[in-house]
Design a protein around this motif. Structure first.
Motif, short mmCIF file in Angstrom:
data_model
loop_
_atom_site.label_atom_id
_atom_site.label_comp_id
_atom_site.label_asym_id
_atom_site.label_seq_id
_atom_site.Cartn_x
_atom_site.Cartn_y
_atom_site.Cartn_z
N GLU A 127 0.41 -0.68 -0.14
CA GLU A 127 0.60 0.10 0.19
C GLU A 127 0.81 1.50 0.05
OE1 GLU A 127 -3.04 0.75 -0.65
OE2 GLU A 127 -3.47 -1.64 -0.79
N LEU A 128 1.19 1.28 -1.38
CA LEU A 128 2.56 2.56 -0.76
C LEU A 128 1.75 4.15 -0.86
CD1 LEU A 128 5.31 3.40 -2.34
CD2 LEU A 128 3.75 3.02 -4.42
N THR A 129 0.50 4.19 -1.04
CA THR A 129 -0.15 5.14 -1.49
C THR A 129 -0.26 5.80 0.48
OG1 THR A 129 -1.82 4.52 -1.41
CG2 THR A 129 -1.11 5.69 -3.40
N LEU A 130 -0.22 5.20 1.36
CA LEU A 130 -0.54 5.14 2.69
C LEU A 130 0.88 5.40 3.45
CD1 LEU A 130 -2.48 2.78 3.55
CD2 LEU A 130 -3.32 4.31 2.74
N LEU A 131 2.49 5.71 2.88
CA LEU A 131 3.51 6.20 3.83
C LEU A 131 3.81 7.09 2.60
CD1 LEU A 131 5.21 3.16 2.24
CD2 LEU A 131 3.47 3.00 4.18
N PRO A 132 4.62 8.07 4.05
CA PRO A 132 5.17 9.80 3.63
C PRO A 132 5.65 8.90 2.49
CG PRO A 132 4.96 8.57 6.22
CD PRO A 132 5.06 7.19 5.06
N GLU A 133 5.83 10.18 1.52
CA GLU A 133 6.46 10.43 0.66
C GLU A 133 7.94 10.58 1.27
OE1 GLU A 133 7.39 12.90 -3.31
OE2 GLU A 133 5.34 14.21 -1.33
N ALA A 134 8.11 11.30 2.20
CA ALA A 134 9.29 11.30 2.71
C ALA A 134 10.32 9.48 2.54
CB ALA A 134 9.48 12.36 3.82
N PHE A 135 9.27 9.03 3.71
CA PHE A 135 9.75 7.24 3.63
C PHE A 135 10.40 6.60 1.91
CE2 PHE A 135 9.53 3.09 4.04
CZ PHE A 135 9.79 2.96 5.23
N PHE A 136 9.32 7.35 1.13
CA PHE A 136 9.69 6.49 -0.08
C PHE A 136 10.61 7.18 -0.45
CE2 PHE A 136 8.64 5.56 -4.86
CZ PHE A 136 8.66 3.67 -4.43
N VAL A 137 11.21 8.29 -0.61
CA VAL A 137 12.20 9.38 -1.06
C VAL A 137 13.59 8.05 -0.05
CG1 VAL A 137 13.65 10.71 -1.01
CG2 VAL A 137 10.81 10.87 -2.14
N GLN A 138 13.79 7.88 1.35
CA GLN A 138 14.51 7.36 1.72
C GLN A 138 14.75 6.40 1.17
OE1 GLN A 138 17.67 8.15 4.10
NE2 GLN A 138 16.81 9.98 3.38
N LEU A 139 13.85 5.14 0.88
CA LEU A 139 13.92 3.95 0.64
C LEU A 139 14.83 4.07 -0.26
CD1 LEU A 139 13.44 1.16 1.37
CD2 LEU A 139 10.78 1.71 0.22
N LEU A 140 14.39 4.97 -1.44
CA LEU A 140 14.76 4.52 -2.74
C LEU A 140 16.23 4.73 -2.24
CD1 LEU A 140 12.14 6.11 -4.63
CD2 LEU A 140 12.60 3.71 -5.12
N ALA A 141 16.96 5.87 -1.84
CA ALA A 141 18.45 6.50 -1.23
C ALA A 141 18.98 5.10 -0.89
CB ALA A 141 18.29 7.52 -0.63
N ARG A 142 18.56 3.94 -0.20
CA ARG A 142 18.53 2.56 0.55
C ARG A 142 19.00 1.92 0.09
NH1 ARG A 142 21.89 5.07 4.51
NH2 ARG A 142 21.47 6.62 3.03
#
Length: 416
Positions: A127-142
């Motif tokens: 459920e991607l849309t339920l996550l904060p955008e900043a979290f997903f950006v950080q996840l991609l960086a990791r």
């Protein structure tokens, strides 16, 4: 593993093509996107490099367990592979195909800190849309290991949501592949089940959850409201009662009595309301409690449960101290509660007695906030919403009691 389930061509194609850095399955509920994504993720786990963590992300640990590990552990779905899935409920790690997998809940922006410092090779996002955008950006960086990937699923949201604008709409610019699923893309669903599911989603949610469309929340929240259809002058005999209370100090306090009639319909049967602005006087918690108790006594009604605004801690404590029975914190998930109320209204299951004047004033004017919609958020305008909130508390908190009534032959007449 792929022989276990009857998979559609779209599911098989998405599994075979899930080689991009970002892979997103989006669309209707129960459309087959989750099973396809989990199969693709299992294949990715089996082929993942030895370095870098493997991560599963969801809104909470509980949703990860329900949406990811319960299906993965089901032999009926994943055959012998299910025996290679090991997870203890409540644990933040699991073992999948012999690899350690880390589970991360991301309910708010603070969860971003849980990713800092780690290096990942593979991630699955529920459920991607339920996550904060900043979290997903950080996840991609990791995801910095060569060949690292993230596989994500989601139901549609607003067309201005960050996941749509920042990723799906930019698929041609990014190393991203996406697959859109409709309800009829799932070959394992029976026509009866599809019809029952469609009856549970109306308006905005039907477009998103059944048709799989990214549409904006606009206009009236309860756009199915019809005074001719929904307002009644007489009530049938009632078999059960519940009470919803929205508490205010400078704003109105409203109590809406919800009843289940002998005709198997729900009725907003009565309303008690105190608006301190129009009355030019605020009441104390004790006075609110006493007056609501007296109002119920006048009607000789004892609700099974009284669902109170969860933010009203002092008022709830007062009700407990005064001996009101069945006090419970209302289920205050706003969007799910609105969806439950909209479903009950649209199906003809819920009616409102003419004496509920505050509720009747608020229902037609309760509207989505256009400023929030521009930001990709679904949020009603916080104005004149006290009785509709009280109704929502009661209706949504007992949704498990009335949802079976939606499957009766005639939607507008639960007993036919």
């Amino acid at each position: 593993m792929l022989d276990t389930l009857p998979l559609s061509r779209k599911q098989l194609r998405s599994i075979a093509q899930a080689t991009a850095r970002i892979c997103i399955w989006h669309g209707a509920v129960r459309s087959g996107k989750t099973i396809a994504s989990l199969l693709a993720w299992l294949l990715a786990v089996a082929d993942a490099p030895p370095s870098g963590l493997i991560i599963v992300v969801g809104r909470s640990l509980q949703t990860i367990e329900r949406n990811v590990f319960e299906p993965l552990s089901d032999p009926a779905l994943f055959g012998p592979v299910a025996r290679q899935i090991r997870h203890t409920r409540g644990a933040t790690t699991a073992t999948v195909l012999g690899r350690t997998v880390h589970l991360i809940g991301a309910a708010d922006a603070r969860a971003e800190g849980r990713l800092r410092g780690l290096t990942a090779s593979l991630a699955y996002v529920d459920e991607l849309t339920l996550l904060p955008e900043a979290f997903f950006v950080q996840l991609l960086a990791r995801l910095s290991v060569p060949g690292a990937r993230v596989l994500a699923t989601t139901n549609p949201d607003s067309p201005r949501h960050w996941a749509k604008v920042g990723y799906l709409d930019r698929a041609h610019e990014l190393n991203l592949k996406a697959w859109h699923f409709r309800l009829d893309d799932n070959p394992s669903l029976s026509p009866d089940y599809v019809a029952a599911l469609a009856a549970e989603y109306v308006g905005l949610w039907h477009k998103r959850m059944i048709l799989g469309a990214w549409v904006v929340a606009e206009g009236a929240v309860y756009d199915m409201w019809d005074e001719q259809r929904h307002i009644v002058d007489e009530l049938p005999d009632m078999r059960r009662y519940w009470l919803g209370i929205d508490y205010g100090t400078t704003n109105a306090t409203s109590a809406v009595l919800l009843g289940l009639g002998t005709d198997d319909r729900l009725y907003a049967a009565a309303e008690w309301r105190w608006d301190s602005r129009t009355m030019h006087r605020q009441l104390t918690d004790a006075q609110y409690s006493t007056r609501i108790r007296a109002w119920l006594d006048e009607q000789a009604i004892e609700p099974e449960w009284t669902f109170v605004d969860p933010s009203a801690a002092s008022f709830t404590a007062q009700l407990w101290a005064d001996g009101h029975p069945g006090i419970a914190r209302a289920n205050n998930d706003v969007l799910d509660g609105i969806r439950s109320t909209a479903t009950a209204l649209d199906s003809g299951l819920l009616r409102v007695h003419r004496s509920c004047t505050g509720l009747l004033d608020e229902l037609p004017s309760y509207a989505w906030d256009p400023a929030a919609s521009e930001k990709g958020e679904d949020r009603p305008i916080k104005r004149d919403d006290h009785s509709v909130d009280a109704l929502r508390y009661a209706v949504h908190s007992i949704a498990h009691e009335w949802r079976p009534l939606l499957t009766t032959p005639t939607a507008d007449s639960p007993r036919g």
